[in-house]
Design an enzyme around this catalytic site. Structure first.
Site, PDB file in Angstrom:
ATOM      1  N   LEU A 120       0.822  -1.220   0.000  1.00 48.13           N
ATOM      2  CA  LEU A 120       0.000   0.000   0.000  1.00 48.13           C
ATOM      3  C   LEU A 120       0.852   1.264   0.000  1.00 48.13           C
ATOM      4  CD1 LEU A 120      -2.919  -1.040   2.408  1.00 48.13           C
ATOM      5  CD2 LEU A 120      -2.845  -1.143  -0.089  1.00 48.13           C
ATOM      6  N   ALA A 142       6.247  -3.062  -7.634  1.00 47.56           N
ATOM      7  CA  ALA A 142       7.456  -2.345  -8.067  1.00 47.56           C
ATOM      8  C   ALA A 142       7.416  -0.900  -7.606  1.00 47.56           C
ATOM      9  CB  ALA A 142       7.569  -2.385  -9.591  1.00 47.56           C
ATOM     10  N   GLN A 143       8.570  -0.308  -7.583  1.00 47.23           N
ATOM     11  CA  GLN A 143       8.700   1.143  -7.490  1.00 47.23           C
ATOM     12  C   GLN A 143       8.515   1.608  -8.932  1.00 47.23           C
ATOM     13  OE1 GLN A 143       9.376   4.602  -7.905  1.00 47.23           O
ATOM     14  NE2 GLN A 143      11.261   3.741  -8.760  1.00 47.23           N
ATOM     15  N   TYR A 191      15.243   2.512 -13.602  1.00 47.42           N
ATOM     16  CA  TYR A 191      13.978   1.770 -13.647  1.00 47.42           C
ATOM     17  C   TYR A 191      13.966   0.805 -14.837  1.00 47.42           C
ATOM     18  CZ  TYR A 191       8.942   1.070 -14.394  1.00 47.42           C
ATOM     19  OH  TYR A 191       7.709   0.521 -14.606  1.00 47.42           O
ATOM     20  N   PHE A 243       4.783  19.590 -21.981  1.00 52.31           N
ATOM     21  CA  PHE A 243       6.228  19.762 -22.107  1.00 52.31           C
ATOM     22  C   PHE A 243       6.597  19.742 -23.592  1.00 52.31           C
ATOM     23  CE2 PHE A 243       5.835  17.456 -17.932  1.00 52.31           C
ATOM     24  CZ  PHE A 243       6.053  18.580 -17.157  1.00 52.31           C
TER      25      PHE A 243
HETATM   26  C1  UD2 Z   1       6.123   6.029 -19.537  1.00 53.62           C
HETATM   27  C2  UD2 Z   1       5.784   5.294 -18.258  1.00 53.62           C
HETATM   28  C3  UD2 Z   1       7.013   5.059 -17.445  1.00 53.62           C
HETATM   29  C4  UD2 Z   1       8.105   4.394 -18.289  1.00 53.62           C
HETATM   30  C5  UD2 Z   1       8.354   5.225 -19.539  1.00 53.62           C
HETATM   31  C6  UD2 Z   1       9.340   4.538 -20.458  1.00 53.62           C
HETATM   32  C7  UD2 Z   1       3.522   5.979 -17.636  1.00 53.62           C
HETATM   33  C8  UD2 Z   1       2.699   6.782 -16.703  1.00 53.62           C
HETATM   34  N1  UD2 Z   1       4.850   6.101 -17.467  1.00 53.62           N
HETATM   35  O1  UD2 Z   1       6.587   7.318 -19.240  1.00 53.62           O
HETATM   36  O2  UD2 Z   1       6.696   4.239 -16.336  1.00 53.62           O
HETATM   37  O3  UD2 Z   1       7.664   3.091 -18.611  1.00 53.62           O
HETATM   38  O4  UD2 Z   1       7.129   5.379 -20.264  1.00 53.62           O
HETATM   39  O5  UD2 Z   1       9.703   5.368 -21.504  1.00 53.62           O
HETATM   40  O6  UD2 Z   1       3.027   5.228 -18.462  1.00 53.62           O
HETATM   41  N2  UD2 Z   1       3.623  15.167 -20.438  1.00 53.62           N
HETATM   42  C9  UD2 Z   1       3.253  16.474 -20.570  1.00 53.62           C
HETATM   43  N3  UD2 Z   1       2.733  17.089 -19.467  1.00 53.62           N
HETATM   44  C10 UD2 Z   1       2.581  16.474 -18.244  1.00 53.62           C
HETATM   45  C11 UD2 Z   1       2.976  15.119 -18.146  1.00 53.62           C
HETATM   46  C12 UD2 Z   1       3.511  14.499 -19.261  1.00 53.62           C
HETATM   47  O7  UD2 Z   1       3.390  17.099 -21.634  1.00 53.62           O
HETATM   48  O8  UD2 Z   1       2.082  17.098 -17.289  1.00 53.62           O
HETATM   49  C13 UD2 Z   1       4.175  14.497 -21.629  1.00 53.62           C
HETATM   50  C14 UD2 Z   1       5.582  14.003 -21.379  1.00 53.62           C
HETATM   51  O9  UD2 Z   1       6.506  14.995 -21.706  1.00 53.62           O
HETATM   52  C15 UD2 Z   1       5.663  12.811 -22.328  1.00 53.62           C
HETATM   53  C16 UD2 Z   1       4.214  12.306 -22.418  1.00 53.62           C
HETATM   54  O10 UD2 Z   1       3.391  13.332 -21.895  1.00 53.62           O
HETATM   55  O11 UD2 Z   1       6.085  13.221 -23.600  1.00 53.62           O
HETATM   56  C17 UD2 Z   1       3.972  11.043 -21.620  1.00 53.62           C
HETATM   57  O12 UD2 Z   1       4.426  11.234 -20.294  1.00 53.62           O
HETATM   58  P1  UD2 Z   1       4.107  10.186 -19.119  1.00 53.62           P
HETATM   59  O13 UD2 Z   1       4.815  10.670 -17.900  1.00 53.62           O
HETATM   60  O14 UD2 Z   1       2.664   9.927 -19.033  1.00 53.62           O
HETATM   61  O15 UD2 Z   1       4.727   8.837 -19.649  1.00 53.62           O
HETATM   62  P2  UD2 Z   1       6.201   8.495 -20.207  1.00 53.62           P
HETATM   63  O16 UD2 Z   1       6.007   8.045 -21.618  1.00 53.62           O
HETATM   64  O17 UD2 Z   1       7.168   9.569 -19.952  1.00 53.62           O
END
Ligand code: UD2
Length: 335
Positions: free
Chosen positions: A37, A87-88, A153, A214
């Site tokens: 949890l 997992a973390q 990770y 972003f």
């Molecule tokens: C995903 C996985 C992560 C890891 C990674 C591997 C999720 C939630 N995370 O990260 O665990 O497996 O892939 O590459 O699935 N963004 C915005 N604004 C925000 C948040 C995100 O523009 O407030 C963009 C971010 O810059 C990215 C995209 O949305 O281009 C996806 O971001 P994310 O954090 O949901 O997932 P990601 O692909 O970085």
């Protein structure tokens, strides 16, 4: 194995784990959820708690796994199969604190594997990640693409896959590793700073707070709905499908963050302001998977399209803003 096997779901109070526990219960399994949890919620499994075939064990995969699971076996008999999610899950935390990431993600997996080895577990399915690929991977990425993780990770997920292969070769373990692309849906916590983009944007749209994109927003992701992931995970776990294989789980559809934002604002009828910020460190530009291996080995055909999945998730987010959850702690997690 009986018609009602006993399945352990580590991290089963988390986002993807709890949906998978739902599916396994519906399939008639006895289900034990093991979760500390830390980022999972009891609320995610409240619908299961009064079922005869369900039990929850509060515990850590880095702890006395043998002791915890002998408790589980006392009630439902030996554990037949294991869905390993615990997992973390935060990539940024793994960058800041790789030792903790290794201890939880690799150390926890090693304990679960040892348990599987000594207790004749019939199959283990592991929640791996597209984080094993980096920005140089081809688009679309396939399972033969070079895995060269850009974060601790991702390294731990890849190392865990090597452990699975090692246990298969040396001890005869049967396994499948599923590398998730960007999974989204109800129960994905929008409140922590490492939340998935969809849960954050839906939350902002509903509460009319600013949405931050972003970079230029033309970066892409492959968004796969959680019920599709839970179904294919359960199917692989309960059958021989995908035995000894490592398989990407996505949709094969590449969606830009700009398109995603427009769809979310449209669905939510929201006029939340949208602003841009510089690229987030370590972000990859494009991410989408081929589907060949998932189709061939798992007969995987995702059912829920993005718009439908977003609408379902939106409905859930609306219920959450009424019953606010406590903020998620930063350490450890269960996906
Ligand atoms: C995903 C996985 C992560 C890891 C990674 C591997 C999720 C939630 N995370 O990260 O665990 O497996 O892939 O590459 O699935 N963004 C915005 N604004 C925000 C948040 C995100 O523009 O407030 C963009 C971010 O810059 C990215 C995209 O949305 O281009 C996806 O971001 P994310 O954090 O949901 O997932 P990601 O692909 O970085």
């Amino acid at each position: 194995m009986t018609d009602h096997p006993h399945v352990l779901v580590t991290g089963g109070a988390g986002f993807i784990g709890s949906h998978t526990a739902d599916v396994l219960l519906k399939r008639g399994c006895f289900v034990t959820v093991l979760d500390n949890l830390s980022t999972g919620y009891r609320a995610n499994i409240s619908q299961l708690e009064n079922q005869q075939r369900f039990q929850f064990i509060h515990g850590d995969v880095t702890g006395d796994v043998k002791g915890l699971l002998s408790k589980a076996a006392k009630r439902f008999g030996p554990i037949d199969r294991i869905a390993h999610f615990a997992a973390q899950t935060a990539v940024p935390i793994s960058v800041d604190d790789p030792a903790t990431d290794i201890a939880v993600n690799l150390g926890g997996t090693a304990r679960i594997l040892e348990y599987a080895r000594h207790n004749k577990v019939a199959k283990l399915v592991f929640a791996s990640s597209s984080a094993v690929y980096d920005d140089d991977a081809p688009v679309p990425v396939n399972e033969e693409s070079r895995a060269r993780p850009a974060s601790p990770y991702g390294i731990d997920k890849l190392a865990a896959e090597f452990f699975l292969d090692y246990y298969a070769r040396i001890f005869g373990l049967t396994f499948t590793a599923l590398r998730f692309m960007n999974v989204y849906g109800p129960r994905q916590d929008p409140k922590s700073w490492y939340s998935g983009v969809i849960s954050i944007f839906l939350d902002r749209a509903v509460t009319n707070q600013p949405i931050t994109i972003f970079d230029d927003g033309e970066q892409t992701r492959d968004f796969v709905y959680v019920s599709d992931v839970a179904e294919v995970f359960a199917e692989s776990l309960m059958s021989d499908k995908g035995n000894s294989a490592i398989i990407n789980i996505g949709t094969g559809v590449e969606v830009s963050i700009n398109t995603l934002t427009r769809t979310i604002l449209d669905l939510a009828g929201s006029s939340a302001p949208v602003k841009h910020e510089p690229p987030r460190a370590g972000d990859i530009r494009r991410s989408v998977t081929t589907m060949d291996k998932a189709v061939e080995l798992l007969d995987f055909h995702p059912k829920v399209g993005l718009r439908e999945g977003l609408a379902e998730t939106l409905a859930w987010v609306r219920t959450q803003t009424k019953t606010a959850r406590p903020p998620a702690p930063l350490k450890h997690a269960s996906p």
